[in-house]
Every structure is written in structure tokens, then in C-alpha cells.
Design a protein around this motif. Sequence first.
Motif, PDB file in Angstrom:
ATOM      1  N   ASP A 303     -10.662  -6.185  91.654  1.00  0.00           N
ATOM      2  CA  ASP A 303     -11.251  -5.515  92.820  1.00  0.00           C
ATOM      3  C   ASP A 303     -10.158  -5.186  93.836  1.00  0.00           C
ATOM      4  OD1 ASP A 303     -10.701  -7.812  94.376  1.00  0.00           O
ATOM      5  OD2 ASP A 303     -12.665  -8.683  93.964  1.00  0.00           O
ATOM      6  N   ASP A 304     -10.533  -4.545  94.926  1.00  0.00           N
ATOM      7  CA  ASP A 304      -9.540  -4.077  95.903  1.00  0.00           C
ATOM      8  C   ASP A 304      -8.694  -5.212  96.461  1.00  0.00           C
ATOM      9  OD1 ASP A 304     -10.443  -1.557  95.492  1.00  0.00           O
ATOM     10  OD2 ASP A 304     -11.613  -1.416  97.340  1.00  0.00           O
ATOM     11  N   SER A 307      -6.368  -6.559  93.725  1.00  0.00           N
ATOM     12  CA  SER A 307      -5.321  -5.572  93.441  1.00  0.00           C
ATOM     13  C   SER A 307      -4.251  -5.587  94.523  1.00  0.00           C
ATOM     14  CB  SER A 307      -5.934  -4.167  93.355  1.00  0.00           C
ATOM     15  OG  SER A 307      -6.830  -4.074  92.268  1.00  0.00           O
ATOM     16  N   ARG A 308      -4.696  -5.645  95.769  1.00  0.00           N
ATOM     17  CA  ARG A 308      -3.758  -5.644  96.886  1.00  0.00           C
ATOM     18  C   ARG A 308      -2.868  -6.892  96.854  1.00  0.00           C
ATOM     19  NH1 ARG A 308      -7.287  -5.560 100.373  1.00  0.00           N
ATOM     20  NH2 ARG A 308      -7.660  -3.306 100.331  1.00  0.00           N
ATOM     21  N   GLU A 333      -2.647   2.072 100.290  1.00  0.00           N
ATOM     22  CA  GLU A 333      -4.006   2.072  99.748  1.00  0.00           C
ATOM     23  C   GLU A 333      -4.193   3.217  98.747  1.00  0.00           C
ATOM     24  OE1 GLU A 333      -6.268  -0.130 100.052  1.00  0.00           O
ATOM     25  OE2 GLU A 333      -5.310  -1.387 101.571  1.00  0.00           O
ATOM     26  N   GLU A 334      -3.547   4.357  98.993  1.00  0.00           N
ATOM     27  CA  GLU A 334      -3.645   5.474  98.053  1.00  0.00           C
ATOM     28  C   GLU A 334      -2.975   5.124  96.726  1.00  0.00           C
ATOM     29  OE1 GLU A 334      -3.314   9.618  99.319  1.00  0.00           O
ATOM     30  OE2 GLU A 334      -2.805   8.855 101.327  1.00  0.00           O
ATOM     31  N   LEU A 336      -2.713   2.107  95.536  1.00  0.00           N
ATOM     32  CA  LEU A 336      -3.614   1.155  94.888  1.00  0.00           C
ATOM     33  C   LEU A 336      -4.735   1.882  94.159  1.00  0.00           C
ATOM     34  CD1 LEU A 336      -4.168  -1.862  97.338  1.00  0.00           C
ATOM     35  CD2 LEU A 336      -2.892  -1.807  95.205  1.00  0.00           C
ATOM     36  N   THR A 337      -5.266   2.925  94.764  1.00  0.00           N
ATOM     37  CA  THR A 337      -6.355   3.698  94.153  1.00  0.00           C
ATOM     38  C   THR A 337      -5.904   4.295  92.816  1.00  0.00           C
ATOM     39  OG1 THR A 337      -7.264   4.235  96.329  1.00  0.00           O
ATOM     40  CG2 THR A 337      -7.950   5.618  94.481  1.00  0.00           C
ATOM     41  N   ILE A 338      -4.663   4.786  92.784  1.00  0.00           N
ATOM     42  CA  ILE A 338      -4.137   5.355  91.541  1.00  0.00           C
ATOM     43  C   ILE A 338      -4.065   4.304  90.444  1.00  0.00           C
ATOM     44  CG2 ILE A 338      -2.024   6.260  90.478  1.00  0.00           C
ATOM     45  CD1 ILE A 338      -1.582   7.881  93.029  1.00  0.00           C
ATOM     46  N   CYS A 339      -3.717   3.068  90.792  1.00  0.00           N
ATOM     47  CA  CYS A 339      -3.613   1.981  89.804  1.00  0.00           C
ATOM     48  C   CYS A 339      -4.976   1.591  89.245  1.00  0.00           C
ATOM     49  CB  CYS A 339      -2.931   0.755  90.417  1.00  0.00           C
ATOM     50  SG  CYS A 339      -1.183   1.015  90.812  1.00  0.00           S
ATOM     51  N   GLY A 340      -6.046   1.833  90.002  1.00  0.00           N
ATOM     52  CA  GLY A 340      -7.387   1.633  89.483  1.00  0.00           C
ATOM     53  C   GLY A 340      -7.732   0.209  89.114  1.00  0.00           C
ATOM     54  N   ASN A 375      -0.883  11.354  87.970  1.00  0.00           N
ATOM     55  CA  ASN A 375      -0.962   9.908  88.203  1.00  0.00           C
ATOM     56  C   ASN A 375      -0.473   9.093  86.998  1.00  0.00           C
ATOM     57  OD1 ASN A 375      -2.012  10.497  90.708  1.00  0.00           O
ATOM     58  ND2 ASN A 375      -4.148  10.204  90.084  1.00  0.00           N
TER      59      ASN A 375
END
Length: 826
Positions: A303-304, A307-308, A333-334, A336-340, A375
Motif C-alpha cells: 500500500d502507499d 511503498s513510501r 509521490e508521482e 511512487l505511483t509509477i512503481c505501483g 514508465n
Amino acid sequence: MERELKKMLGFLKDGDTKQKQNEEVKALIKEIREATHKAEDLIESYLIRASRFPHSFTSLNSRSNFFQKIDEIKKRIKDISARRSEHGLVNLGTNHYNVELVGRNRECNNVDCDDGVTSIIGFRDEKRAIREQLQSSISQLFVVAIVGIDGLGKTTLASSVYHNAIIKEKFGARAWVSVTENCTVIDVLRKMIKELAEIPKKIKGETLSTRSKRIIQEVKEDHSNLENWREDEIKWALHELIKTKGKCLIVIDDVCRKEIWERIRTAFLTTDNGSRVILTTRSMEIAKSADPYTNPYELRLLDDQESRALFLRKIYPNENLLEFVDELKEVGEELLTICGGLPLYLVLLGGLLSTKVKTFNVWSNVLKTLNSQSNDVLGLCYDELSHGLKPCFLYIGAFEGGSEIRASQLKRLWMAESLVLDKKDNLEREQIANLYLEYLIKRSLFLVTKRKYNGNPSRITIHRLIRDLCIKEGKENNFLNVEEPNLNNISSSSSPTVSTARRLAFHGGISNAYIDPRSLGLMTPSLRTLMYFGSSKLEHRLGQHLDGLKLLTVIDVEGERRLTTIPNEITNLIHLKYLRWIVHSNHGVKSLPSLGSLHNLQTLATNAMIRVEDGLDALKNLRCLTHVKCGMLVAKQIIKLTSLKRLKITFNEKVIFNQFEKQRAIESVSLFGEEGSIQPEAFTVFPSLHKLKVCGKLSDSKPLPAYSLFPQGLTKLALINSRLNKDPMPTLEKLPNLVILSLEDRAYDGKSMVCSPMGFPLLTRLVIKKLEKLEEWKVAFGAMKRLGSLTIEGCRRLKMLPEGLQHINSLKEMKLIQMGNVVIIE
């Protein structure tokens, strides 16, 4: 032409970063590479002819033909140089030494560093549950399956459980087997038997059956015996080992085909001694079929918050950050979004950012590049490597998927291929290679599975997706072709990469696509590197293959049975720098042809005792020599090899060791001697020694020399079968830098040993094995104050462990094996 070629190499560096977005640049880069390769081939072929037929070049026709070819290449280079300006390619220089590495990013060069393995974040509950499940009181063997897509951390979770101290104590016998895509059932079963056969013959008080002892003996004496066993025989042998060795834990990693598992599992069906199997797989079907009574652990994306945490831990390894700093929050944060939420992408991208300046502009550029490349995290991590590090990274794709790779082997291959520069900034080539390796580890492209006592990597591996990337990029750039049975990109005979291949790695057999149907030799005249990893399927025509490969720089062969003869054709390969020939057979390599013509040879490595007759003293560039059998004649040749760094040798007669005083570069020595052939001077004659292993009785039962005569930089020492009559501890405990000490198989024949106060100031690991007469061991207060690991095995007369051990607060691990009725002081 040399000047123009250097310019071309400079343009290659610039083109590396531009060819992804421009097909014309990509085509131009290919032309540059082909032109440089053609020039190299022409010059090196001429050197071969000049060395074998020195008068042939004096004829007018030969010289005219040679210079005509040179002019053609120069004309082509000039044409390429004119066209490169149209695409804005500039010369970035030819020095591929990465200045970033010399920045001494050595914070990761210690045993406790993050080696790039995905941290257990998000799977703590699963780890605890698996540990509890493995320790349950159920006697029947059962399977714990871990399932998930690539990059989720299945192998990392299994490894974390496998290496847990409590689990290691619970299961005396353990085996880890990686299942590659081209593995057969028999391959997997053999690997299990080989690993379990290394376990001592007595585990937790349970003595092996006669049948199991016979199995172990056969496997240890000759691994190639297993080649002749049928599948049912291997299953029976494996079942016997598991049944009689006490509780076993077996990890079968990355099972990708259901039929493989269905056939393996029958070896475990009737086992009821508390043994366990952990299976990792990408297939839910396989996971559910692994054991009908246990549910598989299906790993999820992070989860976020998780991941962070993982991302920041990788970027800032020495800080405990949970949130991005304000300046980097939005761009972070962007990313992180790419890493999914995929752990593999998080550690790869985090590893990349850990080597960059932590500013908004730098991170924004990374984000922008990712967005322009769909990506593609894996592709970006490769593209961001320096021009000099890319071939070092691609080289690891030659090794079998899922295997553990010796770091020393990889570094020597780099050096043989001139991928590591000569001395730079007072650093030796080995030190530069270490920096390269540590950087790739810091980037999480390489994963460390084992480190040495000094913190340097000993064994490494790579993720399956990383290896796929190496194979893909290696082939596209005509750097490396990997051929194995189930690989999708096997070349056809019509492929242009066959005739122009520079490096070939075969797994399980040489592909017919590379064999000329007329000559039956390899159709790869430009080949520089030949690597073969296989079994008895290796064609007996290997010598015939080598005869047509005059430009070879590297030969790395590993296999079974039929490889006991090194072909005479090797003596004609004057450019050869690296020769490794490993035979999994108790017969080993029978002999070695005269190597006097191989003046460029840097590494000569076998796992058998090769008898060398002559020519050794001509190998002035030799840095690694393992394993030769010799007497005084060969010893006199070795003395002249002043570049040697590592030496492994067996003496069949007494040798005057004082002659080796000129060997001031040697850092690692393994000496094996027949009865009484090793002199005490063996301990004192190599002044720069860091590691020393001595196996064999010292001549005339002499004691060890005074500690002041030992190399003061000695960090690792092993004495085996030395038959010392005098307690060695008063001497060895004074060695100021000794970190690891092993005394094995009657290294000492006395009844008592004493370790004095303040003795062994840096010792962290001590192994005492089969000192059959040892009855008493005293450890004074203050001795071995840094000891972390202690193993005592087969010292049956030792009545009591030293009371002084209880004062060593650093002691974390103690193994007692076959110790009779020894009393342990709490």
C-alpha cells in the motif's frame, strides 16, 4: 586509425543516451560498433599470424593486403564520423572509469548493510505465520506455498524465514534449490541431494542409516555418479536422506511448471519426521496444488504507506524517514505511483535515486524520463548506468538464472575483458572491480547472498527480470548471446548475430545454429568469450571448435565427466586471458597442455589438481592460479610469477619455501601437502598475505613459527591435518588482525588449549573440528572479546566448554556437532 577508433568510442558514450529515442542514431551506433569490432579483429588476427609465422608479413602481397583492409576500415570510420555530426553526437571521451565510484560511497561495504534485497515491509505477518507453521508439532511433512507476480518479494520472504536463527536451530538439515526455466525434474532432485549430502552425518543425535551413508559417500566422491541415476533412484535416495537426517527444511524457489512440482513432490509423500518444504511460485494453480491441507500465502502489492517506507529506506539507508522532505514530496509521490506498489521497482528506483543528488530538479528529470519511456523502470535503471558499467552489468546475464555467482569469478572476467581499467588513483584493478560491484549492489541490480569476513561480497545473484533485461540488451548490442533450451530468443543459423557474435554462453548444449555443417566447427570467427555450463552433453568436438576461434580472450567451462581433458588447441590462443575449467567428477582434469605461449593469461582456475610440466614461468601476467600439483621443478617456475594474487597448490615433495620471498603481491594462498612436505616457512614467506589455508602435516612435526614472523596483515587462517604437538593458541592469539580461524582434522594433536587474556583481539569466527585428542580448553577473561560465531564439531573427548565463553558478550551463534557428553556451562 587508433586515434579515430578512440573518437568512435567517445561517440558511443553519447549515443548510448540518445539511441532509445532515435532509430537513426541507433543504426549509426550499430555501425560504429561494427567498425570498431572489425578493426579489432583485423589487428588481433595479424598479431596471431605474426607470432606463429613471423616471416609471413614480410612478403609484399601480405603487407599490401593488410594495409588495403586498414584503408577500407579508415574510410568507413571517416564516413561514420561525418554523419554523426548530423545527429548531434559529441565525443564524451574514452575513459570509462566512473568518477562517481571513486567518491568512496563505501557506506554499504560492511556486513550489516542493505545488500539490495527487498526489505520485509508489508509482509511481517506472513513471515511470523510461516515461522509458526514450520515449527508446529505435526510430524507429517507439509508444504508452505508463497505465490505472487514477479517482483513482489517471494524469494526474499522465503530467504528471511530460511535464514532465521530459530528456524536454523529447529532444522539441522536445510537445502535451497532454485528452479530455472530450463531445469528438468532430475536437475532439481540432484541439487537437493548435493546440498543435503553436505550436512554432517549426525544431526540432533540421529545417526544416518547405512543406506544414507552410502548415498552421501557416492555423491561426495563423485557428483557425476548422479548423472547415471534414474529419476526413481534419485527420488528414493532423497527420501532416504530426508527420512534419516532429522527435521529437514527444503526451499524450492520459483517453480514455474506444474509438471515439475507434481513429479518432485512424490519424493516427499511418506515423510513423517517433522520436515517441511517451502515453495515459491508465480502460479496460483501450482500454489494450491502444493499441499491440500495448507493455504498458500498470496503476496499483495504494497500500500502507499508501505511503498513510501521501503522507497525512502532505499534512498536514505542511514536515516529512518517515513515521509518525503517538503521539496521532494510532490515528485516523490508521482514516482511512487509509477512503481505501483511493486517492491522490485521500489528498490530499483530507490537505488538509482540513492546515487543522485536529492534535489527537485534531479528527481523531476528522472520522472520526465520515465514518462517518456512508458514508465519502464527496468529500462531506466539500465540506461542510467555509465557507459563503462553497462557491459559489467550485462555480463552477469551469462550465468544460469537463479544461481549464486561467485563475486571473485565475475570480477576476474571483467578484468580479463578489460572492462576494469588498469591502476587509477592509486587503486589496484581488484579494488576498482570491488567499487564497480558495490555500486551495482547499491543500485539493487545485483543482490548479495553472502559476504566475506571483511564485508566484501562473496556470492551474488540477480532477479529473473533483471537477467531477462541483461539477455535482451546484450543481444541487441551484440555484446552477449545466451543460448539455453527454453529461452525464447535462441538464434537461428540465418541470424546475423551468429557470425558476428563476440560472447557466447551455452547452457546444456551447444546450439546447432552456431555449428558449420561442413567443418562441424563454430561459425563465430570473431568470438572473444566462450562460456559453457552443462553436463555430459558437451560435444567431444570442443577442441575442434576452439581451433577456429583464434581471437578468444575468455574460456569458462563447467560440466561433468567428459571435460577431463583440456584440448591442446588452447595453446594457440595467444590472446587468452582467462581459462576456467571446472569438472564435477572425482577424476578431475587429467593434465594441462604446455601454456608457455599464453603470455596474456591472467586467470588459470580448475577444481582439480592439474599436473603442470613446463611453460608456467612464461605466464608473467598470471594473477590467479588454482589448482596445480607440483614439486621443486614447478615451484621454481611459480616463483617467477610476480603478479600472482591468489595461489592454490599441492606439493608432492618437500619444497624450499624461502624461494617464494619474491612473491610480494600474493594475498591468498591455499597449500596442500603430502605427508611432511610442508615446511614451517610456509607461514612466514608471503609478506602481503591476507588469507592462508594449510592442509597437511608439517615436516618433522615442527611447531609453528613465532607470531612475529607471520604476515601481520593475516586476517583468515585455516590449519587442517597439521598434527601440531604444541598448543597453537599462544602463537595465533597474538596475530593482530586475525578475524577467522579454523583448526580442523587433527590440526592439533595435544590434550589442552589455552586462550590468554586479551588474546585474539579481532577474532569474530572460530571453528574447532575433529581435534580428536583435545580434552580441555580454557578461555581466560578478556580473550576473544569480539567472537561472534563458534563451531565445535567432532571433539568427542572435550569434557566441558570453557567457562570463559560466558563472558564473551558478542557471541551470537554456537554450533555443537558430534560432541559426545560435553557439559555446557550456562
